[in-house]
Design a protein around this motif. Structure first.
Motif, PDB file in Angstrom:
ATOM      1  N   VAL A 365     -15.917   5.240  -9.357  1.00 32.93           N
ATOM      2  CA  VAL A 365     -14.805   5.587  -8.476  1.00 32.93           C
ATOM      3  C   VAL A 365     -13.492   5.479  -9.244  1.00 32.93           C
ATOM      4  O   VAL A 365     -13.217   4.456  -9.876  1.00 32.93           O
ATOM      5  CB  VAL A 365     -14.774   4.669  -7.238  1.00 32.93           C
ATOM      6  N   ALA A 366     -12.695   6.542  -9.172  1.00 34.21           N
ATOM      7  CA  ALA A 366     -11.360   6.570  -9.769  1.00 34.21           C
ATOM      8  C   ALA A 366     -10.359   6.882  -8.656  1.00 34.21           C
ATOM      9  O   ALA A 366     -10.457   7.928  -8.018  1.00 34.21           O
ATOM     10  CB  ALA A 366     -11.283   7.630 -10.865  1.00 34.21           C
ATOM     11  N   VAL A 367      -9.430   5.971  -8.420  1.00 31.72           N
ATOM     12  CA  VAL A 367      -8.471   6.116  -7.325  1.00 31.72           C
ATOM     13  C   VAL A 367      -7.082   6.395  -7.893  1.00 31.72           C
ATOM     14  O   VAL A 367      -6.540   5.584  -8.646  1.00 31.72           O
ATOM     15  CB  VAL A 367      -8.425   4.866  -6.433  1.00 31.72           C
ATOM     16  N   HIS A 368      -6.523   7.540  -7.532  1.00 30.28           N
ATOM     17  CA  HIS A 368      -5.137   7.856  -7.880  1.00 30.28           C
ATOM     18  C   HIS A 368      -4.216   6.973  -7.039  1.00 30.28           C
ATOM     19  O   HIS A 368      -4.249   7.012  -5.807  1.00 30.28           O
ATOM     20  CB  HIS A 368      -4.884   9.338  -7.575  1.00 30.28           C
ATOM     21  N   ALA A 369      -3.405   6.150  -7.727  1.00 30.32           N
ATOM     22  CA  ALA A 369      -2.446   5.284  -7.027  1.00 30.32           C
ATOM     23  C   ALA A 369      -1.203   5.154  -7.898  1.00 30.32           C
ATOM     24  O   ALA A 369      -1.280   4.648  -9.017  1.00 30.32           O
ATOM     25  CB  ALA A 369      -3.054   3.914  -6.746  1.00 30.32           C
ATOM     26  N   ILE A 370      -0.079   5.596  -7.385  1.00 26.39           N
ATOM     27  CA  ILE A 370       1.171   5.548  -8.149  1.00 26.39           C
ATOM     28  C   ILE A 370       2.139   4.514  -7.578  1.00 26.39           C
ATOM     29  O   ILE A 370       2.707   3.711  -8.311  1.00 26.39           O
ATOM     30  CB  ILE A 370       1.816   6.941  -8.204  1.00 26.39           C
ATOM     31  N   GLY A 371       2.348   4.500  -6.271  1.00 30.46           N
ATOM     32  CA  GLY A 371       3.267   3.542  -5.669  1.00 30.46           C
ATOM     33  C   GLY A 371       2.663   2.153  -5.533  1.00 30.46           C
ATOM     34  O   GLY A 371       1.440   1.979  -5.565  1.00 30.46           O
ATOM     35  N   ASP A 372       3.526   1.145  -5.355  1.00 32.11           N
ATOM     36  CA  ASP A 372       3.026  -0.230  -5.293  1.00 32.11           C
ATOM     37  C   ASP A 372       2.159  -0.480  -4.063  1.00 32.11           C
ATOM     38  O   ASP A 372       1.197  -1.257  -4.116  1.00 32.11           O
ATOM     39  CB  ASP A 372       4.164  -1.248  -5.382  1.00 32.11           C
ATOM     40  N   ARG A 373       2.458   0.220  -2.964  1.00 30.51           N
ATOM     41  CA  ARG A 373       1.620   0.039  -1.772  1.00 30.51           C
ATOM     42  C   ARG A 373       0.246   0.686  -1.971  1.00 30.51           C
ATOM     43  O   ARG A 373      -0.779   0.136  -1.549  1.00 30.51           O
ATOM     44  CB  ARG A 373       2.306   0.633  -0.543  1.00 30.51           C
ATOM     45  N   ALA A 374       0.204   1.841  -2.627  1.00 34.93           N
ATOM     46  CA  ALA A 374      -1.077   2.498  -2.902  1.00 34.93           C
ATOM     47  C   ALA A 374      -1.913   1.674  -3.874  1.00 34.93           C
ATOM     48  O   ALA A 374      -3.128   1.537  -3.713  1.00 34.93           O
ATOM     49  CB  ALA A 374      -0.830   3.893  -3.464  1.00 34.93           C
ATOM     50  N   ASN A 375      -1.268   1.102  -4.892  1.00 34.81           N
ATOM     51  CA  ASN A 375      -2.005   0.264  -5.830  1.00 34.81           C
ATOM     52  C   ASN A 375      -2.560  -0.981  -5.145  1.00 34.81           C
ATOM     53  O   ASN A 375      -3.698  -1.394  -5.393  1.00 34.81           O
ATOM     54  CB  ASN A 375      -1.114  -0.120  -7.017  1.00 34.81           C
ATOM     55  N   ALA A 376      -1.763  -1.573  -4.249  1.00 32.07           N
ATOM     56  CA  ALA A 376      -2.247  -2.741  -3.505  1.00 32.07           C
ATOM     57  C   ALA A 376      -3.441  -2.364  -2.628  1.00 32.07           C
ATOM     58  O   ALA A 376      -4.408  -3.133  -2.508  1.00 32.07           O
ATOM     59  CB  ALA A 376      -1.119  -3.328  -2.663  1.00 32.07           C
ATOM     60  N   GLN A 377      -3.386  -1.188  -2.016  1.00 31.58           N
ATOM     61  CA  GLN A 377      -4.501  -0.741  -1.181  1.00 31.58           C
ATOM     62  C   GLN A 377      -5.772  -0.577  -2.016  1.00 31.58           C
ATOM     63  O   GLN A 377      -6.866  -1.009  -1.612  1.00 31.58           O
ATOM     64  CB  GLN A 377      -4.163   0.580  -0.496  1.00 31.58           C
ATOM     65  N   ALA A 378      -5.644   0.064  -3.178  1.00 34.41           N
ATOM     66  CA  ALA A 378      -6.806   0.262  -4.042  1.00 34.41           C
ATOM     67  C   ALA A 378      -7.366  -1.065  -4.530  1.00 34.41           C
ATOM     68  O   ALA A 378      -8.590  -1.279  -4.559  1.00 34.41           O
ATOM     69  CB  ALA A 378      -6.427   1.151  -5.223  1.00 34.41           C
ATOM     70  N   LEU A 379      -6.495  -1.985  -4.908  1.00 33.57           N
ATOM     71  CA  LEU A 379      -6.941  -3.296  -5.379  1.00 33.57           C
ATOM     72  C   LEU A 379      -7.673  -4.056  -4.276  1.00 33.57           C
ATOM     73  O   LEU A 379      -8.725  -4.676  -4.516  1.00 33.57           O
ATOM     74  CB  LEU A 379      -5.739  -4.099  -5.874  1.00 33.57           C
ATOM     75  N   SER A 380      -7.145  -4.010  -3.078  1.00 36.28           N
ATOM     76  CA  SER A 380      -7.786  -4.708  -1.958  1.00 36.28           C
ATOM     77  C   SER A 380      -9.162  -4.115  -1.656  1.00 36.28           C
ATOM     78  O   SER A 380     -10.114  -4.840  -1.366  1.00 36.28           O
ATOM     79  CB  SER A 380      -6.896  -4.645  -0.716  1.00 36.28           C
ATOM     80  N   ALA A 381      -9.263  -2.789  -1.738  1.00 35.93           N
ATOM     81  CA  ALA A 381     -10.555  -2.147  -1.495  1.00 35.93           C
ATOM     82  C   ALA A 381     -11.574  -2.581  -2.540  1.00 35.93           C
ATOM     83  O   ALA A 381     -12.732  -2.893  -2.216  1.00 35.93           O
ATOM     84  CB  ALA A 381     -10.387  -0.633  -1.499  1.00 35.93           C
ATOM     85  N   LYS A 390     -23.555  -5.942  -8.484  1.00 39.29           N
ATOM     86  CA  LYS A 390     -23.605  -6.869  -9.611  1.00 39.29           C
ATOM     87  C   LYS A 390     -23.640  -6.164 -10.955  1.00 39.29           C
ATOM     88  O   LYS A 390     -23.390  -6.779 -11.985  1.00 39.29           O
ATOM     89  CB  LYS A 390     -24.849  -7.774  -9.480  1.00 39.29           C
ATOM     90  N   ASP A 391     -23.981  -4.860 -10.951  1.00 34.53           N
ATOM     91  CA  ASP A 391     -24.015  -4.142 -12.218  1.00 34.53           C
ATOM     92  C   ASP A 391     -22.609  -3.673 -12.595  1.00 34.53           C
ATOM     93  O   ASP A 391     -21.646  -3.856 -11.858  1.00 34.53           O
ATOM     94  CB  ASP A 391     -24.990  -2.971 -12.138  1.00 34.53           C
ATOM     95  N   ASP A 392     -22.506  -3.067 -13.747  1.00 32.79           N
ATOM     96  CA  ASP A 392     -21.231  -2.670 -14.331  1.00 32.79           C
ATOM     97  C   ASP A 392     -20.716  -1.406 -13.635  1.00 32.79           C
ATOM     98  O   ASP A 392     -21.287  -0.330 -13.796  1.00 32.79           O
ATOM     99  CB  ASP A 392     -21.443  -2.420 -15.830  1.00 32.79           C
ATOM    100  N   ARG A 393     -19.636  -1.516 -12.875  1.00 36.20           N
ATOM    101  CA  ARG A 393     -19.111  -0.364 -12.131  1.00 36.20           C
ATOM    102  C   ARG A 393     -17.830   0.226 -12.720  1.00 36.20           C
ATOM    103  O   ARG A 393     -17.508   1.370 -12.479  1.00 36.20           O
ATOM    104  CB  ARG A 393     -18.891  -0.754 -10.655  1.00 36.20           C
ATOM    105  N   ARG A 394     -17.064  -0.537 -13.438  1.00 40.59           N
ATOM    106  CA  ARG A 394     -15.844  -0.035 -14.096  1.00 40.59           C
ATOM    107  C   ARG A 394     -14.938   0.718 -13.122  1.00 40.59           C
ATOM    108  O   ARG A 394     -14.592   1.892 -13.318  1.00 40.59           O
ATOM    109  CB  ARG A 394     -16.193   0.837 -15.306  1.00 40.59           C
ATOM    110  N   TRP A 395     -14.531   0.040 -12.065  1.00 39.10           N
ATOM    111  CA  TRP A 395     -13.616   0.634 -11.083  1.00 39.10           C
ATOM    112  C   TRP A 395     -12.339   1.082 -11.787  1.00 39.10           C
ATOM    113  O   TRP A 395     -11.728   0.336 -12.552  1.00 39.10           O
ATOM    114  CB  TRP A 395     -13.280  -0.391 -10.005  1.00 39.10           C
ATOM    115  N   ARG A 396     -11.914   2.294 -11.519  1.00 34.45           N
ATOM    116  CA  ARG A 396     -10.737   2.857 -12.167  1.00 34.45           C
ATOM    117  C   ARG A 396      -9.601   3.044 -11.160  1.00 34.45           C
ATOM    118  O   ARG A 396      -9.825   3.493 -10.038  1.00 34.45           O
ATOM    119  CB  ARG A 396     -11.045   4.233 -12.781  1.00 34.45           C
TER     120      ARG A 396
END
Length: 565
Positions: A365-381, A390-396
């Motif tokens: 999964v790669a999430v486009h996030a530019i603003g601080d609120r969008a980045n916070a949303q992606a991080l929380s998700a 448990k395996d290697d997912r490399r969230w982007r």
């Protein structure tokens, strides 16, 4: 010196349409594909598996197009069993550069349409639109991209009337440089049947005149109101566009790219090129959402195809828009538009549901996030979802441009990759100051802070938003100055990174981000022989020299695919 090898030029689909524009790309009196080869007399450097710089003077390539051995100055060279030997003439050899975030088909299509990137004022843009329309009288629509009202110093968005003044007899549709807004003339607005009563869609905004009529600019999701009536690009045109994109990437030293937002049509173009044996650039594909990834890949990432030239590994999702069009989703209002906080494209439940649906089938999964609120949303998700896998997912997270400093430590957890574009900082810093004000810049383009927090960086260009030239990207990363040296000493200079980190961002870091670190990103035994010969050492050059680095040759899988004139 060439021995026992018959020159074999590369073939691209429909080459007659663009041969004059790429010149020496097709003049390849070099090794046949997959020949045993020695590239000798080079000033070679690569990062190794420990992340250390390793120097060498020769590269031995196997018949499978993979590196067999790195040779030092005192190492004995094989004197038999070679089909091909090439003298590097003491030039610098680097691993092929990997663009960690770009748009392959958009690059090619932009090269075939009206390009407003060079316009430095509205008047210049109008002159270019008029000239293009005159030169292309048979086109029912004028299509283009690259405008940027911030560069023009316009102080506002352009309007339909601004285009009508030079082209009013047929529709005109022009994407903003970042792809997050479109500019239409009145004929295009009429064709789209957009009226004063048309509401702005979720995740988008129709710019309005004081009368309530559409002004001409459509931001993010609102762009689809016009885009849906634009004549579709035909398959033959798409094949030509891919050829043009490959030519541009290879001459800039890009041997692999993460294609962000691949459509089913795009994938079919890549497959046609692969089937024909003319797919040269390696493409790590991220589908434009759940539906296309299921149509293409089905129950999980595709295998690597065409000798590791193509793989669909995941999906791209959008949390918000872009800073330039005030679509980036902020926690606090824009400093220069106090009534606006940007556009959040999904609520928390929806983004989690989509991420879980992708993760169930092991799609990255790669999430486009530019603003601080969008980045916070992606991080929380990610924080909520990651413990289930448990395996290697490399969230982007893609772009990570504006982050609340309180959220930066979160980028160092759960194996998150911050996929960032250094040239965005040097292009955007003045705009970022205007959009955010002086007191909200501490988390802007914060490469070094993310590294200190334990985060992982991958670098790219967001081509065609910016030039794909990776050496300009490296220079931006180490200086945080634009090509004219501004601001002196760098903008927010504490966020500069070392040359080694910059090189890793465009090689090992970008490979890791795309689950390709077991085959590309470095020159080591067993890895694909993707490399460049250039005229400057990026670890020893001044920033000015780094920006002007010239790619002399580009090789992919042991095959020379570009030679500079």
């Amino acid at each position: 010196m060439i021995a026992a090898a018959k020159p074999r030029p590369l073939r691209f689909p429909l080459a007659r349409h663009y041969l004059p524009s790429i010149g020496s790309l097709l003049l390849l009196a070099a090794a046949p594909a997959h020949a045993d080869a020695l590239i000798d007399n080079v000033n070679g450097l690569t990062l190794n598996k420990a992340g250390q710089v390793e120097r060498f003077t020769g590269l031995l390539i196997g018949s499978d197009g993979k590196v067999k051995r790195l040779l030092g100055r005192g190492d004995k060279r094989p004197d038999r069993g070679l089909d091909f030997r090439h003298d590097g003439k003491g030039r610098v050899m680097l691993p092929g550069m990997i663009d960690g975030h770009g748009h392959v088909m958009a690059l090619g299509l932009k090269a075939m349409s009206l390009d407003l990137t060079a316009a430095r004022s509205l008047a210049e843009a109008q002159a270019m639109i008029a000239a293009y329309a005159k030169a292309n009288p048979d086109r029912s629509w004028i299509i283009g991209a690259g405008w940027n009202q911030e560069v023009w110093g316009l102080g506002r968005f352009p309007t339909a009337a601004d285009i009508d003044a030079v082209v009013a007899d047929r529709p005109v549709w022009l994407e903003r440089v970042d792809g997050h807004a479109g500019w239409a003339n009145s004929a295009a607005i009429r064709a789209a049947k957009v009226t004063p009563q048309t509401p702005s869609p979720a995740g988008g905004r129709i710019e309005k005149l004081p009368s309530g009529a559409p002004a001409g600019v459509f931001v993010d999701a609102a762009s689809e109101l016009v885009q849906r009536v634009v004549p579709p690009v035909q398959p033959r045109e798409r094949d030509i566009a891919l050829s043009k994109a490959q030519a541009i990437l290879l001459q800039d030293g890009i041997t692999a790219i993460a294609d962000m937002g691949t459509s089913v049509d795009d994938w079919n173009v890549f497959r046609r090129a692969g089937d024909a044996g003319v797919l040269k650039v390696r493409i790590i594909s991220y589908a434009a959402g759940i539906e296309p990834v299921l149509q293409v890949a089905g129950a999980g990432p595709t295998p690597w195809l065409y000798d590791d030239r193509l793989r669909m590994v995941g999906i791209k999702l959008y949390a918000d828009g872009a800073l330039g069009s005030r679509g980036a989703w902020l926690k606090q209002p824009y400093a220069d538009a106090p009534k606006e906080t940007g556009l959040g494209f999904m609520d928390d439940a929806k983004i989690r549901n989509l991420m879980v649906r992708a993760a169930m089938d092991k799609f990255q999964v790669a999430v486009h996030a530019i603003g601080d609120r969008a980045n916070a949303q992606a991080l929380s998700a990610i924080e909520e979802i990651a413990p289930s896998y448990k395996d290697d997912r490399r969230w982007r997270i893609e772009h990570v441009q504006i982050v609340d400093p309180a959220d930066i430590p979160r980028l160092g957890r759960n194996g998150i990759i911050a996929s960032m574009q250094p040239v965005h900082e040097t292009s955007d810093w003045r705009m970022a100051e205007a959009r955010l004000g002086p007191n909200r810049l501490a988390g802007a383009y914060a490469w070094q802070s993310i590294l200190r927090a334990g985060g992982k960086l991958a670098f790219g260009s967001d081509v065609p938003v910016e030039s794909p030239n990776p050496f300009s990207g490296m220079a931006a990363a180490i200086t945080r100055e634009d090509p004219s040296g501004q601001p002196f000493g760098g903008w927010q200079p504490q966020e500069r990174v070392s040359r080694e980190v910059a090189l890793a961002g465009f090689t090992t870091g970008a490979a890791y981000a795309g689950f390709a670190d077991d085959r590309i990103g470095m020159l080591q035994p067993g890895y694909r022989a993707d490399f460049l010969l250039v005229d400057a050492d990026p670890l020893e050059s001044t920033p000015a020299q780094l920006r002007t680095t010239k790619v002399l040759e580009t090789w992919v899988g042991g095959e020379r695919v570009y030679v500079a004139k």
